[in-house]
Design a protein around this motif. Structure first.
Motif, PDB file in Angstrom:
ATOM      1  N   SER A   1       0.822  -1.219   0.000  1.00 18.10           N
ATOM      2  CA  SER A   1       0.000   0.000   0.000  1.00 18.10           C
ATOM      3  C   SER A   1       0.850   1.261   0.000  1.00 18.10           C
ATOM      4  N   TRP A   2       2.081   1.164   0.440  1.00 18.37           N
ATOM      5  CA  TRP A   2       2.981   2.310   0.346  1.00 18.37           C
ATOM      6  C   TRP A   2       3.549   2.471  -1.060  1.00 18.37           C
ATOM      7  N   ILE A   3       3.678   1.366  -1.809  1.00 22.57           N
ATOM      8  CA  ILE A   3       4.370   1.399  -3.097  1.00 22.57           C
ATOM      9  C   ILE A   3       3.406   1.532  -4.275  1.00 22.57           C
ATOM     10  N   LEU A   4       2.358   0.701  -4.329  1.00 30.11           N
ATOM     11  CA  LEU A   4       1.510   0.645  -5.521  1.00 30.11           C
ATOM     12  C   LEU A   4       0.831   1.966  -5.878  1.00 30.11           C
ATOM     13  N   PRO A   5       0.438   2.828  -4.909  1.00 27.78           N
ATOM     14  CA  PRO A   5      -0.194   4.096  -5.308  1.00 27.78           C
ATOM     15  C   PRO A   5       0.692   5.024  -6.135  1.00 27.78           C
ATOM     16  N   PHE A   6       1.973   4.724  -6.246  1.00 21.32           N
ATOM     17  CA  PHE A   6       2.840   5.513  -7.125  1.00 21.32           C
ATOM     18  C   PHE A   6       2.654   5.133  -8.591  1.00 21.32           C
ATOM     19  N   PHE A   7       1.912   4.049  -8.861  1.00 18.68           N
ATOM     20  CA  PHE A   7       1.744   3.567 -10.228  1.00 18.68           C
ATOM     21  C   PHE A   7       0.349   3.918 -10.745  1.00 18.68           C
ATOM     22  N   PRO A   8       0.258   4.246 -12.046  1.00 15.63           N
ATOM     23  CA  PRO A   8      -1.040   4.644 -12.609  1.00 15.63           C
ATOM     24  C   PRO A   8      -2.012   3.465 -12.693  1.00 15.63           C
ATOM     25  N   ALA A   9      -3.298   3.773 -12.574  1.00 10.07           N
ATOM     26  CA  ALA A   9      -4.352   2.771 -12.712  1.00 10.07           C
ATOM     27  C   ALA A   9      -5.618   3.481 -13.175  1.00 10.07           C
ATOM     28  N   THR A  10      -6.289   2.900 -14.158  1.00 12.77           N
ATOM     29  CA  THR A  10      -7.500   3.488 -14.718  1.00 12.77           C
ATOM     30  C   THR A  10      -8.651   2.496 -14.589  1.00 12.77           C
ATOM     31  N   PRO A  11      -9.790   2.916 -14.051  1.00 11.46           N
ATOM     32  CA  PRO A  11     -10.938   2.001 -13.934  1.00 11.46           C
ATOM     33  C   PRO A  11     -11.387   1.488 -15.304  1.00 11.46           C
ATOM     34  N   ARG A  12     -11.691   0.190 -15.361  1.00  8.71           N
ATOM     35  CA  ARG A  12     -12.135  -0.431 -16.610  1.00  8.71           C
ATOM     36  C   ARG A  12     -13.540  -1.016 -16.488  1.00  8.71           C
ATOM     37  N   LEU A  13     -14.205  -0.728 -15.394  1.00  8.62           N
ATOM     38  CA  LEU A  13     -15.524  -1.297 -15.158  1.00  8.62           C
ATOM     39  C   LEU A  13     -16.391  -0.243 -14.489  1.00  8.62           C
ATOM     40  N   GLY A  14     -17.599  -0.049 -14.976  1.00  8.97           N
ATOM     41  CA  GLY A  14     -18.463   0.972 -14.412  1.00  8.97           C
ATOM     42  C   GLY A  14     -19.344   0.425 -13.304  1.00  8.97           C
ATOM     43  N   PRO A  15     -20.037   1.327 -12.585  1.00 12.94           N
ATOM     44  CA  PRO A  15     -19.976   2.791 -12.744  1.00 12.94           C
ATOM     45  C   PRO A  15     -18.757   3.390 -12.045  1.00 12.94           C
ATOM     46  N   VAL A  16     -18.175   4.408 -12.657  1.00 11.74           N
ATOM     47  CA  VAL A  16     -17.017   5.082 -12.092  1.00 11.74           C
ATOM     48  C   VAL A  16     -17.510   6.358 -11.402  1.00 11.74           C
ATOM     49  N   LEU A  17     -17.639   6.281 -10.084  1.00 10.24           N
ATOM     50  CA  LEU A  17     -18.083   7.438  -9.305  1.00 10.24           C
ATOM     51  C   LEU A  17     -16.916   8.294  -8.844  1.00 10.24           C
ATOM     52  N   ASN A  18     -15.741   7.681  -8.794  1.00 11.66           N
ATOM     53  CA  ASN A  18     -14.537   8.371  -8.320  1.00 11.66           C
ATOM     54  C   ASN A  18     -13.452   8.177  -9.373  1.00 11.66           C
ATOM     55  N   PRO A  19     -13.265   9.112 -10.291  1.00 12.10           N
ATOM     56  CA  PRO A  19     -12.343   8.919 -11.424  1.00 12.10           C
ATOM     57  C   PRO A  19     -10.869   8.991 -11.004  1.00 12.10           C
ATOM     58  N   ILE A  20     -10.378   7.902 -10.454  1.00 12.63           N
ATOM     59  CA  ILE A  20      -8.997   7.855  -9.964  1.00 12.63           C
ATOM     60  C   ILE A  20      -8.023   7.675 -11.120  1.00 12.63           C
ATOM     61  N   THR A  21      -6.776   7.980 -10.857  1.00 19.15           N
ATOM     62  CA  THR A  21      -5.725   7.838 -11.878  1.00 19.15           C
ATOM     63  C   THR A  21      -4.583   6.948 -11.413  1.00 19.15           C
ATOM     64  N   HIS A  22      -4.579   6.560 -10.130  1.00 15.34           N
ATOM     65  CA  HIS A  22      -3.515   5.726  -9.587  1.00 15.34           C
ATOM     66  C   HIS A  22      -4.114   4.639  -8.693  1.00 15.34           C
ATOM     67  N   TYR A  23      -3.307   3.648  -8.409  1.00 12.60           N
ATOM     68  CA  TYR A  23      -3.751   2.585  -7.502  1.00 12.60           C
ATOM     69  C   TYR A  23      -4.194   3.174  -6.167  1.00 12.60           C
ATOM     70  N   GLN A  24      -5.260   2.599  -5.622  1.00 15.11           N
ATOM     71  CA  GLN A  24      -5.743   2.984  -4.302  1.00 15.11           C
ATOM     72  C   GLN A  24      -5.243   1.983  -3.260  1.00 15.11           C
ATOM     73  N   ALA A  25      -4.777   2.482  -2.138  1.00 17.48           N
ATOM     74  CA  ALA A  25      -4.188   1.637  -1.101  1.00 17.48           C
ATOM     75  C   ALA A  25      -5.252   0.868  -0.339  1.00 17.48           C
ATOM     76  N   PHE A  26      -4.841  -0.260   0.236  1.00 15.82           N
ATOM     77  CA  PHE A  26      -5.697  -1.030   1.130  1.00 15.82           C
ATOM     78  C   PHE A  26      -5.687  -0.330   2.491  1.00 15.82           C
ATOM     79  N   MET A  27      -6.439  -0.844   3.457  1.00 18.67           N
ATOM     80  CA  MET A  27      -6.562  -0.170   4.743  1.00 18.67           C
ATOM     81  C   MET A  27      -5.337  -0.383   5.633  1.00 18.67           C
ATOM     82  N   PHE A  28      -5.135   0.528   6.572  1.00 22.62           N
ATOM     83  CA  PHE A  28      -4.044   0.414   7.539  1.00 22.62           C
ATOM     84  C   PHE A  28      -4.380  -0.727   8.508  1.00 22.62           C
TER      85      PHE A  28
END
Length: 398
Positions: free
Chosen positions: A249-276
């Motif tokens: 979770s510290w490393i992957l958010p530095f890499f780009p990621a684009t949603p490929r499945l709808g509905p997209v309510l939050n148009p993110i551009t990078h990996y989202q981290a898991f919980m602490f």
């Protein structure tokens, strides 16, 4: 006068397959965490998505090295290790850990086409414990338990004098103890991930979360504490689990990621981290101290379970109540270290309870205290089972 020469010192190395199964266990955990973050960030995946491949690599490595070890002992009848192995199905010989790894690897690989069919039929998973994921998690935990038992059997043989000092030096023995806590921390990571939907920071003010903690964790932590030969095994196991959970979770958010499945309510551009993860390292340290003071037969196991289960729940409740509130409500937690600003592409960023407690997850003081009382009783029973399991693990030598 001619000097008398002492016999040469033979140093037996840790078998390669032990390193392999611990490495495969790490691949499995990180593959699973990557897969969760993939679903949060991208959504659509396939049978050979990168996170799946990492998990399959772990399964294949564990199964191949352990299977080779079993076949080696089965067909090399003069191999001295055969006398300390387990015979099964009347044909095969191998260590208990190697057999668990083979069975777990086969279960994991069997779950792969099942998971692919599930996604093609029902679409994106909305929870962790879907039927194919349950089969996968059983296989993962079996592989990781095999890695633990494989290391533990060697550790116990050293501790009990079945491998003498001429065969095993202190550095190797210490490395073996560390490897056991790493393997235990990796299995703890899977256990936490399996229950994560009930243990998030949003539930830190509700007793149901602590009842789950009281059932799931004391038995495992006390079993590890009793089985290990290290001074602070529970603390180190909890630290290994936290690092295992946090690094992806510290490393992957530095890499780009684009949603490929709808509905997209939050148009993110990078990996989202898991919980602490839960701060199990704090009650883990307290449990180590209690085992130093009251373990090793100084206190009846039922009394020891009552003491450790009660103290564990009191400590984790205080720690997670305040830390969970910090994670859920503080702006200082909304960063790449604590991940409280992480949201999947399917979550509505305008929802008002992203950073405040939902009424469903709040309780009156009497209801919360009643729930904590139930959690303490669960923790005492869980601790007693853990001490019993730890006694068994201390006897494993094959």
């Amino acid at each position: 006068m001619q000097a008398t020469l002492s016999p040469p010192v033979i140093r037996t190395k840790i078998p390669t397959y032990i390193y392999a199964v611990v490495f495969s266990s790490l691949c499995i955990v990180w593959g699973l965490l990557w897969d969760i973050m993939w679903h949060m960030s991208i959504g659509r995946d396939g049978l050979f998505a990168p996170p799946h491949l990492l998990m399959y690599i772990g399964a294949v490595v564990a199964g191949a090295f352990s299977g080779f070890k079993i076949l080696q002992l089965t067909f090399a009848k003069r191999n001295p290790e055969r006398t300390s192995s387990v015979r099964f199905w009347g044909i095969f010989y191998g260590s208990l850990g190697a057999m668990y790894c083979v069975w777990g690897a086969l279960t994991m690989l069997t779950s792969a086409p099942f998971d692919d069919w599930w996604h093609n039929t029902y679409g994106l998973d909305v929870q962790i414990l879907t039927p194919p994921h349950t089969v996968l998690l059983i296989g993962m935990m079996t592989v990781q338990f095999g890695a633990m038992i494989g290391v533990l059997a060697l550790q116990n043989r050293v501790t009990n004098g079945l491998l003498s000092d001429s065969e095993w030096n202190k550095k190797q023995a210490q490395r073996l103890k560390i490897m056991f806590t790493i393997a235990a921390g990796l299995l703890l990571s899977i256990l936490y991930t399996m229950l994560a939907e009930k243990l998030g920071q949003w539930a830190s003010h509700h007793s149901s979360s602590y009842i789950t903690i009281g059932i799931a964790f004391p038995f495992y932590l006390l079993a590890v504490g009793r089985a290990s030969s290290l001074r602070y095994p529970i603390t180190l196991t909890a630290a290994a689990y936290m690092l295992t959970m946090l690094i992806p979770s510290w490393i992957l958010p530095f890499f780009p990621a684009t949603p490929r499945l709808g509905p997209v309510l939050n148009p993110i551009t990078h990996y989202q981290a898991f919980m602490f993860p839960l701060l199990l390292v704090i009650p883990g340290f307290v449990l180590d101290k209690l085992l130093h003071r009251f373990g090793s037969g100084k206190l009846n196991d039922w009394l020891l379970a009552a003491l450790t289960g009660t103290v564990f729940m009191l400590v984790i409740t205080v720690v997670q109540w305040y830390f969970g509130e910090f994670l859920h409500t503080s702006p200082y937690a909304q960063n790449g270290f604590f991940f409280s600003d992480s949201m999947s592409y399917g979550e509505d960023p305008t929802w008002p309870y992203h950073h405040q407690f939902h009424p469903h997850w709040l309780q009156s003081t009497p209801d919360f205290l009643k729930g904590i009382g139930i959690a303490i009783l669960c923790a005492i029973g869980s601790a007693r089972v853990g001490l019993l399991w730890g006694n068994w693990m201390k006897r494993v030598q094959r």
